[in-house]
Design an enzyme around this catalytic site. Structure first.
Site, short mmCIF file in Angstrom:
data_model
loop_
_atom_site.label_atom_id
_atom_site.label_comp_id
_atom_site.label_asym_id
_atom_site.label_seq_id
_atom_site.Cartn_x
_atom_site.Cartn_y
_atom_site.Cartn_z
N SER A 1 0.80 -1.10 -0.26
CA SER A 1 -0.27 0.11 0.30
C SER A 1 0.80 1.45 -0.46
CB SER A 1 -0.82 -0.11 0.87
OG SER A 1 -1.75 1.09 1.77
N TYR B 25 -1.94 -0.28 10.39
CA TYR B 25 -2.05 -0.44 8.93
C TYR B 25 -1.02 0.05 8.63
CZ TYR B 25 -3.35 -1.11 4.05
OH TYR B 25 -4.33 -1.30 2.54
#
Length: 264
Positions: free
Chosen positions: A144, A157
């Protein structure tokens, strides 16, 4: 352009929806054989039937809870026994949770690391000896842009995606003499059901709606680069530029982008 995917057996984790589902379809459309892993076997079997009906494509479906290490071991062992050769692994499965550190629920953090990091590493390690025996193989790990730029409410995250980046870069260096391609995919927000868990109140989705990537476009780009020497796939391009500037001028970028960073 030569089709490098045809007749290749490719494992996709988290293949029952979102990016994983679309990757499986693009592999099938290019003559490859998607080997789909997910918890929802009903969804996978429905996709199998559609692929066979619409594309006359062969595919395989395996039920697995990737947060359970023994299930990972069992399923990968079964796949290697059933299929003479596996050509690729796309570690796509992942989950997210947006919360301030002070508000994080610890079971959510542990579950996120188990799925996003440990399952990815375990699956890769289990498949690596097989790939080393192959003429050519490809490992793709979905990370990501959050792994490059951390923002408020993404501490856990972003940490998982930092870990994916670190693991993938080290793996690439370790096996650089082998015929194994290793690619990281770093994405901004993608229009999938990922946000049902990560952002249940919809605040972030509403704020970034115009920037959201189309999962089919993302999947097509990933499949396009299968069995090539692509180090990273970074989408959207402007976000990757922002991450490069951030690493050069972090304090300046944090001041300039404070409004964007606080959209969660």
């Amino acid at each position: 352009m030569q089709n490098k995917v045809a007749n290749k057996n490719i494992i996709i984790t988290g293949a029952s929806s979102g990016i994983g589902e679309r990757i499986a379809w693009h592999i099938a459309e290019n003559g490859g054989v998607p080997i789909m892993l997910a918890r929802s076997i009903d969804k996978l079997e429905k996709q199998q039937k559609l692929m066979e009906k619409e594309l006359n494509a062969k595919s395989f479906a395996y039920k697995v809870n990737l947060q359970n290490s023994s299930e990972i071991d069992s399923v990968i062992e079964g796949i290697l026994l059933k299929h003479e050769k596996i050509d690729g692994l796309i570690n796509n499965a992942g989950t997210g949770m947006f919360a301030y550190v002070n508000d994080m629920a610890w079971p959510d953090v542990e579950g996120m690391f188990q799925l996003n990091v440990l399952a990815l590493m375990r699956t890769t390690k289990l498949m690596l000896p097989h790939f080393l025996d192959n003429e050519e193989a490809h490992i793709i790990n979905i990370a990501s842009q959050a792994g490059k730029i951390s923002t408020p409410k993404t501490a856990a995250y972003a940490a998982t995606k930092h870990a994916v980046l670190g693991f993938t870069n080290a793996l690439r260096l370790e096996i650089k003499q082998e015929k194994i391609h290793v690619t990281t995919v770093n994405l901004g927000p993608v229009r999938t059901n990922f946000f049902k868990e990560a952002d249940p109140n919809g605040t972030y989705q509403k704020n970034v709606d115009r920037y959201m990537l189309d999962p089919d476009m993302v999947a097509a780009k990933i499949v396009q680069h299968l069995f090539t020497n692509k180090r990273e796939i970074n989408l959207p391009y402007w976000m990757e530029l922002g991450s490069k500037l951030y690493h050069l001028f972090p304090q300046l970028m944090e001041r300039l982008l404070k409004k964007q960073f606080d959209q969660k």
